[in-house]
Design a protein around this motif. Structure first.
Motif, PDB file in Angstrom:
ATOM      1  N   VAL A  92      49.712  18.693  31.774  1.00 22.73           N
ATOM      2  CA  VAL A  92      51.020  18.907  32.390  1.00 22.73           C
ATOM      3  C   VAL A  92      51.146  17.875  33.514  1.00 22.73           C
ATOM      4  O   VAL A  92      50.367  17.908  34.462  1.00 22.73           O
ATOM      5  N   PRO A  93      52.116  16.956  33.423  1.00 18.07           N
ATOM      6  CA  PRO A  93      52.189  15.857  34.390  1.00 18.07           C
ATOM      7  C   PRO A  93      52.855  16.227  35.714  1.00 18.07           C
ATOM      8  O   PRO A  93      53.389  15.366  36.397  1.00 18.07           O
ATOM      9  N   PHE A  94      52.804  17.517  36.049  1.00 17.29           N
ATOM     10  CA  PHE A  94      53.393  18.006  37.300  1.00 17.29           C
ATOM     11  C   PHE A  94      52.450  19.028  37.924  1.00 17.29           C
ATOM     12  O   PHE A  94      51.511  19.506  37.289  1.00 17.29           O
ATOM     13  N   SER A  95      52.743  19.382  39.168  1.00 19.93           N
ATOM     14  CA  SER A  95      51.915  20.348  39.885  1.00 19.93           C
ATOM     15  C   SER A  95      52.090  21.752  39.306  1.00 19.93           C
ATOM     16  O   SER A  95      53.093  22.041  38.657  1.00 19.93           O
ATOM     17  N   PRO A  96      51.132  22.649  39.570  1.00 17.45           N
ATOM     18  CA  PRO A  96      51.268  24.037  39.119  1.00 17.45           C
ATOM     19  C   PRO A  96      52.521  24.690  39.692  1.00 17.45           C
ATOM     20  O   PRO A  96      52.918  24.428  40.822  1.00 17.45           O
ATOM     21  N   GLY A  97      53.154  25.538  38.871  1.00  8.04           N
ATOM     22  CA  GLY A  97      54.315  26.281  39.333  1.00  8.04           C
ATOM     23  C   GLY A  97      55.649  25.701  38.909  1.00  8.04           C
ATOM     24  O   GLY A  97      56.674  26.373  39.027  1.00  8.04           O
ATOM     25  N   VAL A 132      55.977   0.263  33.826  1.00  3.67           N
ATOM     26  CA  VAL A 132      55.523   1.602  33.435  1.00  3.67           C
ATOM     27  C   VAL A 132      54.509   1.450  32.293  1.00  3.67           C
ATOM     28  O   VAL A 132      54.817   0.839  31.266  1.00  3.67           O
ATOM     29  N   PRO A 133      53.299   1.997  32.450  1.00 11.18           N
ATOM     30  CA  PRO A 133      52.236   1.720  31.466  1.00 11.18           C
ATOM     31  C   PRO A 133      52.269   2.573  30.205  1.00 11.18           C
ATOM     32  O   PRO A 133      51.257   2.697  29.521  1.00 11.18           O
ATOM     33  N   PHE A 134      53.386   3.185  29.887  1.00 11.32           N
ATOM     34  CA  PHE A 134      53.508   3.873  28.607  1.00 11.32           C
ATOM     35  C   PHE A 134      54.869   3.572  28.008  1.00 11.32           C
ATOM     36  O   PHE A 134      55.818   3.227  28.716  1.00 11.32           O
ATOM     37  N   ASP A 135      54.956   3.678  26.688  1.00 15.87           N
ATOM     38  CA  ASP A 135      56.223   3.551  25.974  1.00 15.87           C
ATOM     39  C   ASP A 135      56.536   4.884  25.318  1.00 15.87           C
ATOM     40  O   ASP A 135      55.636   5.679  25.024  1.00 15.87           O
ATOM     41  N   GLY A 147      50.665  11.542  34.534  1.00 12.84           N
ATOM     42  CA  GLY A 147      50.253  12.417  33.429  1.00 12.84           C
ATOM     43  C   GLY A 147      50.625  11.869  32.073  1.00 12.84           C
ATOM     44  O   GLY A 147      49.840  11.947  31.116  1.00 12.84           O
ATOM     45  N   TRP A 148      51.842  11.320  31.950  1.00 10.26           N
ATOM     46  CA  TRP A 148      52.257  10.771  30.654  1.00 10.26           C
ATOM     47  C   TRP A 148      51.482   9.510  30.298  1.00 10.26           C
ATOM     48  O   TRP A 148      51.208   9.255  29.127  1.00 10.26           O
ATOM     49  N   THR A 149      51.094   8.750  31.309  1.00  9.44           N
ATOM     50  CA  THR A 149      50.245   7.590  31.041  1.00  9.44           C
ATOM     51  C   THR A 149      48.891   8.044  30.509  1.00  9.44           C
ATOM     52  O   THR A 149      48.370   7.483  29.537  1.00  9.44           O
ATOM     53  N   ALA A 150      48.330   9.082  31.145  1.00  9.38           N
ATOM     54  CA  ALA A 150      47.038   9.613  30.684  1.00  9.38           C
ATOM     55  C   ALA A 150      47.136  10.117  29.251  1.00  9.38           C
ATOM     56  O   ALA A 150      46.232   9.889  28.433  1.00  9.38           O
ATOM     57  N   LEU A 151      48.228  10.782  28.914  1.00  9.73           N
ATOM     58  CA  LEU A 151      48.408  11.276  27.546  1.00  9.73           C
ATOM     59  C   LEU A 151      48.505  10.120  26.555  1.00  9.73           C
ATOM     60  O   LEU A 151      47.913  10.168  25.471  1.00  9.73           O
TER      61      LEU A 151
END
Length: 330
Positions: free
Chosen positions: A43-48, A115-118, A83-87
């Motif tokens: 999840v590319p965001f904080s909890p909650g 941005v390191p993802f497409d 997070g999306w880059t890691a994915l």
């Protein structure tokens, strides 16, 4: 004859050795065996946040359908980019997937440099939830309908103060597109999230707030905010008396800011594994127990399969490219 005996003797020894080797070696899992261990969902965001709440709820119900647990791992930062880059860089073995949210992924890719993802680095497994944008006012506001907002804004250009998540967010983009198509000019004031924006309208510091439906619902249910219009293609059961944009204005306004939340995998994951995941998520989306709890949390579940989700990415990308220049207009 002795040569043949030796040959067959050696052959029997070889067969026995191969059989023994096969017996002691672990069997390689076939596609039908997948998954054989827990799956991590980034999840590319904080909890909650919205994506975190949704994925943790799905994880609670998915094990009977998937055969393994789903482990939520938060990787927040840069509005989801980390997070999306890691994915996108994860090993494509089917054991790392991640939460998606549109149009945020598209806006990051379209508006930022390096941005390191497409967007085609992912295989979109499904979309699970829709969270459209809504206009709300404080309960005692002079504005009783969405048309009241339009009439005032046309008579008083740049006088209407509108609070919303921003800058360059899905919420702001939805408001800017609506304002353009309605022919009005407003003063959009960016806040750090829907929560602070709604606090501003509750405190009568602004005239109007644009926010996601899920963030506004607790205040609507509590009678503190009055919904005026929903920027979506159909009415929703949670606010059945609130008109959609086409009803309120007689103008078709695309749901460009709608937060569409789902799940994706790295692009090279096997098709058979994607199919297993899609089937499991669909089963959760149809589970009465899951739907009951989702409703209690104000989540509007709209399942889209892999093909439909991929089409949605393309559709929203086209809309973002068409309207993103509105961010730069004064």
């Amino acid at each position: 004859m002795n040569g043949q005996k030796k040959f067959f003797g050696a052959l029997l020894v070889l067969v026995a050795f191969v059989a023994l080797f096969a017996a002691v070696m672990p069997a390689k899992a076939s596609a039908a065996d997948y998954p054989t261990k827990p799956i991590v969902a980034i999840v590319p965001f904080s909890p909650g946040g919205g994506n975190d709440v949704l994925l943790r709820l799905v994880a609670k119900y998915i094990t009977p359908f998937l055969g393994e647990t789903l482990i939520v791992e938060n990787k927040p930062g840069a509005g989801g980019q980390i997070g999306w880059t890691a994915l996108s860089k994860a090993r494509p073995d089917g054991y790392t997937i991640g939460a998606t949210t549109l149009p945020s992924m598209i806006l990051i890719k379209s508006l930022r440099e390096n941005v390191p993802f497409d967007l085609d680095d992912f295989q979109y497994i499904c979309n699970f939830q829709v969270d459209p944008i809504i206009w709300v006012v404080e309960k005692e506001s002079q504005f009783k309908t969405a048309q009241d907002i339009v009439d005032y804004a046309k008579s008083n250009p740049k006088k209407l103060n509108v609070a919303g998540d921003g800058p360059e967010s899905n919420v702001q983009l939805q408001h800017l597109v609506a304002a353009k198509l309605l022919g009005i000019s407003t003063n959009f004031i960016s806040y750090s999230g829907s929560g602070p924006a709604l606090t501003a309208v509750l405190g009568k510091k602004v005239d109007l707030a644009a926010a996601t439906l899920s963030s506004a619902m607790p205040h609507i249910e509590g009678g503190r905010l009055r919904p005026l219009v929903l920027f979506y293609s159909a009415k929703m059961d949670v606010i059945p008396d609130t008109p959609i944009a086409e009803e309120a204005f007689g103008v078709s306004i695309p749901s460009i800011g709608m937060a569409a939340r789902g799940v994706a995998a790295p692009k090279d994951v096997k098709a058979e594994q994607i199919a297993v995941l899609e089937k499991a998520f669909k089963a959760v989306a149809e589970s009465p127990e899951f739907l009951e709890q989702a409703k209690s949390l104000g989540l509007v579940i709209r399942f889209m399969d892999s093909k439909e989700s991929t089409a949605l990415v393309k559709e929203m990308t086209t809309l973002v490219e068409k309207y993103k220049s509105l961010f730069g207009e004064k």
